[in-house]
Design a protein around this motif. Structure first.
Motif, short mmCIF file in Angstrom:
data_model
loop_
_atom_site.label_atom_id
_atom_site.label_comp_id
_atom_site.label_asym_id
_atom_site.label_seq_id
_atom_site.Cartn_x
_atom_site.Cartn_y
_atom_site.Cartn_z
N UNK A 1 0.81 -1.23 0.00
CA UNK A 1 0.00 0.00 0.00
C UNK A 1 0.84 1.28 0.00
N UNK A 2 2.02 1.24 0.60
CA UNK A 2 2.80 2.48 0.68
C UNK A 2 4.25 2.19 1.10
N UNK A 3 5.04 3.23 1.10
CA UNK A 3 6.46 3.08 1.40
C UNK A 3 6.69 2.59 2.83
N UNK A 4 5.87 3.08 3.74
CA UNK A 4 6.05 2.68 5.13
C UNK A 4 5.87 1.17 5.30
N UNK A 5 4.84 0.65 4.62
CA UNK A 5 4.57 -0.79 4.66
C UNK A 5 5.77 -1.57 4.10
N UNK A 6 6.29 -1.11 2.99
CA UNK A 6 7.43 -1.75 2.33
C UNK A 6 8.65 -1.79 3.25
N UNK A 7 8.88 -0.64 3.93
CA UNK A 7 10.03 -0.59 4.84
C UNK A 7 9.85 -1.53 6.03
N UNK A 8 8.60 -1.62 6.50
CA UNK A 8 8.31 -2.53 7.62
C UNK A 8 8.52 -3.99 7.20
N UNK A 9 8.09 -4.32 5.96
CA UNK A 9 8.29 -5.68 5.45
C UNK A 9 9.76 -6.06 5.48
N UNK A 10 10.60 -5.13 5.05
CA UNK A 10 12.03 -5.42 5.00
C UNK A 10 12.59 -5.68 6.40
N UNK A 11 12.08 -4.92 7.38
CA UNK A 11 12.54 -5.13 8.76
C UNK A 11 12.03 -6.49 9.28
N UNK A 12 10.75 -6.79 9.01
CA UNK A 12 10.18 -8.06 9.47
C UNK A 12 10.90 -9.25 8.84
N UNK A 13 11.27 -9.10 7.60
CA UNK A 13 11.90 -10.20 6.88
C UNK A 13 13.18 -10.62 7.59
N UNK A 14 13.92 -9.64 8.09
CA UNK A 14 15.19 -9.93 8.76
C UNK A 14 14.98 -10.67 10.09
N UNK A 15 13.80 -10.54 10.68
CA UNK A 15 13.56 -11.21 11.96
C UNK A 15 13.26 -12.69 11.76
N UNK A 16 13.08 -13.14 10.53
CA UNK A 16 12.78 -14.55 10.30
C UNK A 16 11.29 -14.84 10.39
N UNK A 17 10.49 -13.80 10.62
CA UNK A 17 9.04 -13.99 10.70
C UNK A 17 8.49 -14.32 9.30
N UNK A 18 7.38 -15.07 9.26
CA UNK A 18 6.76 -15.37 7.96
C UNK A 18 5.89 -14.19 7.55
N UNK A 19 6.20 -13.59 6.42
CA UNK A 19 5.40 -12.45 5.98
C UNK A 19 5.01 -12.62 4.53
N UNK A 20 3.90 -11.99 4.17
CA UNK A 20 3.42 -12.09 2.79
C UNK A 20 4.01 -10.91 2.03
N UNK A 21 5.09 -11.17 1.29
CA UNK A 21 5.79 -10.08 0.63
C UNK A 21 6.06 -10.37 -0.84
N UNK A 22 6.10 -11.67 -1.19
CA UNK A 22 6.32 -12.08 -2.56
C UNK A 22 5.92 -13.56 -2.65
N UNK A 23 5.41 -13.99 -3.80
CA UNK A 23 4.90 -15.36 -3.93
C UNK A 23 5.86 -16.43 -3.46
N UNK A 24 7.13 -16.21 -3.75
CA UNK A 24 8.17 -17.20 -3.38
C UNK A 24 8.11 -17.57 -1.91
N UNK A 25 7.90 -16.59 -1.06
CA UNK A 25 7.99 -16.82 0.38
C UNK A 25 6.71 -17.39 0.98
N UNK A 26 5.65 -17.48 0.18
CA UNK A 26 4.43 -18.11 0.66
C UNK A 26 3.29 -17.13 0.90
N UNK A 27 2.10 -17.70 0.93
CA UNK A 27 0.86 -16.96 1.21
C UNK A 27 0.10 -17.76 2.27
N UNK A 28 -1.08 -17.33 2.68
CA UNK A 28 -1.83 -18.14 3.67
C UNK A 28 -2.06 -19.58 3.22
N UNK A 29 -2.08 -19.83 1.91
CA UNK A 29 -2.26 -21.20 1.42
C UNK A 29 -1.15 -22.09 1.94
#
Ligand SMILES: *Cc1c(COP(=O)(O)O)cnc(C)c1O
Length: 391
Positions: free
Chosen positions: A34-62
């Motif tokens: 939705x916006x830059x802030x969300x994108x920046x938060x995704x990048x921080x979450x990604x580094x924590x090892x948490x599962x996040x929906x950011x790109x198909x490769x990394x998975x979705x709720x399925x």
């Protein structure tokens, strides 16, 4: 919740999905932010090892929902899906090794994993030694300072040696090595890897979870200590589980308990019949005395599945061909875990380095499907009749 109930409940959430009973299938590569802030938060979450929906490769709720269900059933910390069971095995091994390391591999390990260890590990400066699956705590003598991984598979999926996993895991832990287990035969219902000292449990969902011979998928479940590395490696190796195949695995999970019980029961009845066949030398079924490690199976497992082997007394190639070429219900094929019965043939040239092949020549592997067992016995009886003509 009892385990059979869990199979019907885990990994789905009708309330969050308009009342739809099953988890919807999300097809995704791009995820729009939705916006830059969300994108920046995704990048921080990604580094924590948490599962996040950011790109198909990394998975979705399925994918995430099936992963959560499998992790809970196996008793692990978290789980990641892979495109195949083989990919799950290979990438879990690659996750924990580097140049200069040493790995110990069961002589009964799934053939393609053995092939990978022999052909690829030397390229990366990693050495592998094969060990007798019945070694138990004797594995101590084979551990080196640089041993990082012990690969176990219990029972072996052709010759069915049941390994003393707790004894092997104790030695591995004392020496700082990871125990990676292929738990495909046991399934999370019949063997709890993390209660027996395993750190990383691999499953070919292709077999009993999918259960219908129509899709391929793998899964790796880890304890908390070994999870972050695995999760990172899975994405770095570009691993993705196809959404429709993930859905089929979710669907298979719902009926796995009832299917497994019928597979198990049919296999025991086939084994009982096979004991009366003069050509049969031994029955390699973990649930029966005479199988290496039967007592360990009684101690550590809560059930069996439909897959086991027999060895044959001196029977000619023509005799074996006469049997397998004309079976009516047993398909002649590899893989297993589907609803249908299968027969497969192995001989003494199956790769082994430190243990003896359990027969002079022929090992016949059977997968008991969900058919009426009387029809299956009749099919085998007719097969042995054809075999006898070519003795
Ligand atoms: C089939 C199998 C695998 C590989 O699974 P695929 O999904 O076919 O790649 C791994 N381990 C065991 C024990 C198997 O039987």
């Amino acid at each position: 919740m009892k385990e059979t109930t869990k199979l019907t409940q885990l990994g789905r959430d009708p309330e969050a999905n308009f009342g739809v009973v099953n988890m919807p299938v999300y097809h995704a590569s791009t995820i729009v932010w939705p916006n830059l802030e969300h994108f920046e938060q995704l990048k921080r979450d990604f580094l924590t090892g948490e599962k996040i929906i950011s790109y198909g490769l990394h998975g979705t709720p399925t994918q995430f929902s099936l992963e959560a269900a499998l992790a809970e059933l196996e008793g692990g910390y978290d789980c990641r899906l892979f495109s195949t069971g083989l990919a799950a095995n290979i990438i879990s091994l690659m996750t924990y090794i580097k140049a200069g390391d040493h790995v110990l591999v069961s002589d009964s390990i799934y053939g393609p994993v053995r092939g990978f260890c022999s052909s690829w590990l030397p390229r990366f400066g990693v050495t592998a030694d094969f060990y007798d699956p019945m070694i138990g705590e004797g594995i101590k003598a084979m551990v080196k300072e640089e041993t990082r991984v012990v690969l176990v598979e219990s029972p072996g999926s052709i010759t069915f040696e049941v390994q003393d996993i707790p004894a092997i895991a104790k030695v591995a832990k004392e020496n700082g090595a990871v125990v990676i287990m292929d738990n495909t035969w046991g399934t999370p219902l019949n063997f709890k890897p993390f209660e027996h000292g395993v750190n990383v449990s691999v499953q070919a969902l292709t077999k009993y979870v999918i259960g219908h011979s129509d899709a391929m998928l793998g899964a790796v479940t880890c304890d908390e200590e070994y999870w972050p590395q695995l999760k990172k490696a899975a994405s770095e190796f570009g691993q993705h589980a196809a959404p429709d195949d993930t859905y089929l695995a979710q669907r298979g999970l719902r009926t796995m308990d009832v299917r497994l019980k019928r597979h198990e029961q049919n296999a025991y009845q086939l084994a009982e019949y096979l004991q009366t066949v003069p050509e049969v030398e031994t029955i390699l079924h973990p649930g029966l005395p005479g199988c290496p490690g039967h007592e360990i199976w009684q101690r550590d497992f809560t059930g069996a599945c439909g897959l086991f082997s027999i060895t044959l007394k001196s029977v000619s190639r023509e005799g074996v061909a006469a049997m397998v070429d004309d079976m009516k219900l047993f398909g002649f094929g590899a893989s297993w875990g589907g609803y249908e019965s299968l027969i497969c043939v192995y001989d003494e040239n199956t790769p082994r380095t430190v243990t003896k092949w359990p027969s002079e020549k022929w090992v016949i592997r059977l997968h008991a499907g969900l058919e009426d067992v009387d029809d299956l016995i009749a099919d085998l009886e007719a097969g042995f009749e054809r075999m006898r003509i070519h003795k």
